[in-house]
Design a protein around this motif. Structure first.
Motif, PDB file in Angstrom:
ATOM      1  N   GLY A  20      20.899   7.557 -14.674  1.00 36.22           N
ATOM      2  CA  GLY A  20      20.320   8.144 -13.472  1.00 36.22           C
ATOM      3  C   GLY A  20      19.590   7.219 -12.521  1.00 36.22           C
ATOM      4  N   ALA A  21      19.183   6.033 -12.947  1.00 38.05           N
ATOM      5  CA  ALA A  21      18.420   5.159 -12.057  1.00 38.05           C
ATOM      6  C   ALA A  21      19.274   4.652 -10.892  1.00 38.05           C
ATOM      7  CB  ALA A  21      17.820   3.987 -12.835  1.00 38.05           C
ATOM      8  N   ALA A  22      20.489   4.200 -11.159  1.00 32.96           N
ATOM      9  CA  ALA A  22      21.358   3.716 -10.074  1.00 32.96           C
ATOM     10  C   ALA A  22      21.693   4.854  -9.114  1.00 32.96           C
ATOM     11  CB  ALA A  22      22.630   3.089 -10.638  1.00 32.96           C
ATOM     12  N   ARG A  23      21.889   6.042  -9.637  1.00 30.70           N
ATOM     13  CA  ARG A  23      22.167   7.210  -8.781  1.00 30.70           C
ATOM     14  C   ARG A  23      20.956   7.488  -7.875  1.00 30.70           C
ATOM     15  NH1 ARG A  23      23.928  10.734 -12.420  1.00 30.70           N
ATOM     16  NH2 ARG A  23      21.826  11.284 -13.023  1.00 30.70           N
ATOM     17  N   LYS A  24      19.759   7.323  -8.431  1.00 35.62           N
ATOM     18  CA  LYS A  24      18.535   7.544  -7.658  1.00 35.62           C
ATOM     19  C   LYS A  24      18.430   6.522  -6.524  1.00 35.62           C
ATOM     20  CE  LYS A  24      14.443   9.627  -7.440  1.00 35.62           C
ATOM     21  NZ  LYS A  24      14.294  11.011  -7.085  1.00 35.62           N
ATOM     22  N   TYR A  25      18.644   5.244  -6.849  1.00 34.42           N
ATOM     23  CA  TYR A  25      18.621   4.207  -5.812  1.00 34.42           C
ATOM     24  C   TYR A  25      19.694   4.469  -4.757  1.00 34.42           C
ATOM     25  CZ  TYR A  25      15.277   0.933  -7.958  1.00 34.42           C
ATOM     26  OH  TYR A  25      14.158   0.331  -8.451  1.00 34.42           O
ATOM     27  N   ALA A  26      20.882   4.869  -5.184  1.00 37.88           N
ATOM     28  CA  ALA A  26      21.959   5.174  -4.238  1.00 37.88           C
ATOM     29  C   ALA A  26      21.514   6.290  -3.285  1.00 37.88           C
ATOM     30  CB  ALA A  26      23.231   5.571  -4.990  1.00 37.88           C
ATOM     31  N   GLY A  27      20.822   7.279  -3.822  1.00 35.18           N
ATOM     32  CA  GLY A  27      20.294   8.363  -2.981  1.00 35.18           C
ATOM     33  C   GLY A  27      19.272   7.864  -1.979  1.00 35.18           C
ATOM     34  N   TRP A  28      18.383   6.961  -2.420  1.00 37.36           N
ATOM     35  CA  TRP A  28      17.400   6.392  -1.501  1.00 37.36           C
ATOM     36  C   TRP A  28      18.083   5.561  -0.418  1.00 37.36           C
ATOM     37  CZ3 TRP A  28      14.174   4.730  -6.260  1.00 37.36           C
ATOM     38  CH2 TRP A  28      13.327   5.781  -6.638  1.00 37.36           C
ATOM     39  N   LEU A  29      19.105   4.804  -0.810  1.00 36.60           N
ATOM     40  CA  LEU A  29      19.853   4.033   0.188  1.00 36.60           C
ATOM     41  C   LEU A  29      20.542   4.964   1.186  1.00 36.60           C
ATOM     42  CD1 LEU A  29      21.356   1.186  -2.002  1.00 36.60           C
ATOM     43  CD2 LEU A  29      19.831   0.892  -0.033  1.00 36.60           C
ATOM     44  N   ARG A  30      21.043   6.072   0.690  1.00 33.20           N
ATOM     45  CA  ARG A  30      21.681   7.058   1.577  1.00 33.20           C
ATOM     46  C   ARG A  30      20.672   7.601   2.592  1.00 33.20           C
ATOM     47  NH1 ARG A  30      24.274  12.866  -0.126  1.00 33.20           N
ATOM     48  NH2 ARG A  30      25.050  13.380   1.933  1.00 33.20           N
ATOM     49  N   GLU A  31      19.463   7.909   2.115  1.00 31.76           N
ATOM     50  CA  GLU A  31      18.421   8.406   3.018  1.00 31.76           C
ATOM     51  C   GLU A  31      18.110   7.399   4.117  1.00 31.76           C
ATOM     52  OE1 GLU A  31      14.986   9.396   0.666  1.00 31.76           O
ATOM     53  OE2 GLU A  31      16.097  10.869  -0.521  1.00 31.76           O
ATOM     54  N   GLU A  32      18.091   6.117   3.776  1.00 33.33           N
ATOM     55  CA  GLU A  32      17.753   5.069   4.733  1.00 33.33           C
ATOM     56  C   GLU A  32      18.898   4.740   5.688  1.00 33.33           C
ATOM     57  OE1 GLU A  32      14.817   3.540   5.346  1.00 33.33           O
ATOM     58  OE2 GLU A  32      13.965   4.967   3.914  1.00 33.33           O
ATOM     59  N   THR A  33      20.137   4.821   5.207  1.00 30.60           N
ATOM     60  CA  THR A  33      21.284   4.372   6.012  1.00 30.60           C
ATOM     61  C   THR A  33      22.086   5.505   6.630  1.00 30.60           C
ATOM     62  OG1 THR A  33      22.767   4.383   4.108  1.00 30.60           O
ATOM     63  CG2 THR A  33      21.581   2.316   4.578  1.00 30.60           C
ATOM     64  N   GLY A  34      22.060   6.679   6.021  1.00 29.18           N
ATOM     65  CA  GLY A  34      22.907   7.779   6.474  1.00 29.18           C
ATOM     66  C   GLY A  34      24.348   7.643   6.001  1.00 29.18           C
ATOM     67  N   PHE A  35      24.615   6.657   5.158  1.00 26.95           N
ATOM     68  CA  PHE A  35      25.967   6.425   4.650  1.00 26.95           C
ATOM     69  C   PHE A  35      26.382   7.537   3.707  1.00 26.95           C
ATOM     70  CE2 PHE A  35      25.889   1.453   4.810  1.00 26.95           C
ATOM     71  CZ  PHE A  35      25.702   1.494   6.174  1.00 26.95           C
ATOM     72  N   GLU A  36      27.685   7.741   3.617  1.00 25.41           N
ATOM     73  CA  GLU A  36      28.240   8.660   2.621  1.00 25.41           C
ATOM     74  C   GLU A  36      28.003   8.061   1.245  1.00 25.41           C
ATOM     75  OE1 GLU A  36      32.194  10.231   3.117  1.00 25.41           O
ATOM     76  OE2 GLU A  36      32.057   9.943   5.280  1.00 25.41           O
ATOM     77  N   ILE A  37      28.033   8.917   0.232  1.00 22.14           N
ATOM     78  CA  ILE A  37      27.804   8.464  -1.132  1.00 22.14           C
ATOM     79  C   ILE A  37      28.865   9.073  -2.043  1.00 22.14           C
ATOM     80  CG2 ILE A  37      26.172  10.321  -1.593  1.00 22.14           C
ATOM     81  CD1 ILE A  37      24.559   8.344  -3.294  1.00 22.14           C
ATOM     82  N   ARG A  38      29.305   8.265  -3.010  1.00 20.38           N
ATOM     83  CA  ARG A  38      30.327   8.745  -3.927  1.00 20.38           C
ATOM     84  C   ARG A  38      30.282   7.953  -5.227  1.00 20.38           C
ATOM     85  NH1 ARG A  38      36.131   9.793  -1.875  1.00 20.38           N
ATOM     86  NH2 ARG A  38      36.017  11.921  -2.579  1.00 20.38           N
ATOM     87  N   GLU A  39      30.559   8.639  -6.312  1.00 25.63           N
ATOM     88  CA  GLU A  39      30.622   7.974  -7.611  1.00 25.63           C
ATOM     89  C   GLU A  39      31.887   7.120  -7.658  1.00 25.63           C
ATOM     90  OE1 GLU A  39      29.626   9.131 -12.218  1.00 25.63           O
ATOM     91  OE2 GLU A  39      30.185  10.724 -10.826  1.00 25.63           O
ATOM     92  N   VAL A  40      31.747   5.851  -8.021  1.00 26.43           N
ATOM     93  CA  VAL A  40      32.857   4.908  -7.956  1.00 26.43           C
ATOM     94  C   VAL A  40      34.038   5.323  -8.831  1.00 26.43           C
ATOM     95  CG1 VAL A  40      32.092   3.258  -9.718  1.00 26.43           C
ATOM     96  CG2 VAL A  40      33.421   2.453  -7.785  1.00 26.43           C
TER      97      VAL A  40
END
Length: 182
Positions: A20-40
């Motif tokens: 869950g930690a990488a998923r959490k960071y990915a979510g924070w990055l999404r909040e900052e960038t507005g980028f789409e997010i997806r599990e690789v």
């Protein structure tokens, strides 16, 4: 590329997270960038070719970067794109370990990709028996070696602490987002 409009999309965050930690960071990055997010693991190369920037946010397991194989096997198709790798590990940042991680994982066409590190969580109660056993062995091995630093691999469970300890090239999620280019 969007075939109808002939334009590129801004960016996508690909993540691979076991606890869950990488998923959490990915979510924070999404909040900052507005980028789409997806599990690789649920993503095909054709689905990311329309993006200008790709960020792989993933955990470090046994000194390997989870999900890095997506970039490795598709590096030729990803030429011309801005690629970033954000790693998440349970242990504190250490320069020698960082250099070894880069040497082992960022070979060939990946060597020029900016690499970042964020402190993950060490929560043994959430780990599988196998991971718990391997981590305990790692803790013992690290305790025997002198890496020239004083640190601990004990759990970093305070979300504020681990969210603010991004190291490597950049110092915070907000700064990384700025580096990536909003």
């Amino acid at each position: 590329m969007d075939l109808e409009e002939g334009r590129m999309e801004k960016g996508m965050i690909l993540y691979q997270s076991k606890y869950g930690a990488a998923r959490k960071y990915a979510g924070w990055l999404r909040e900052e960038t507005g980028f789409e997010i997806r599990e690789v693991k649920n993503c095909k190369i054709e689905e990311v070719l329309c993006f200008e920037r790709l960020i792989l946010c993933s955990g470090i397991y046994a000194s390997g970067i989870a999900g890095i194989s997506f970039f490795q096997k598709n590096i030729e198709k990803l030429q011309g794109k801005q690629l970033f790798v954000f790693t998440v590990g349970a242990s504190p940042y250490h320069e020698n370990a960082w250099k070894e991680l880069k040497r082992k994982n960022m070979k060939g066409g990946l060597c020029a990709i900016p690499l970042f590190y964020g402190r993950g969580m060490w929560l043994e109660e959430k780990m599988t028996w196998k991971d718990r056993t391997l981590c305990r062995m790692l803790k013992k091995a690290v305790a025997k070696k002198s890496f020239g630093y004083v640190g601990t691999m004990d759990g970093c469970t305070d979300e504020y602490k681990w969210s603010k300890t991004v190291t490597g090239q950049i110092g915070s999620i907000e700064t990384i987002a700025g580096c990536i280019g909003e």
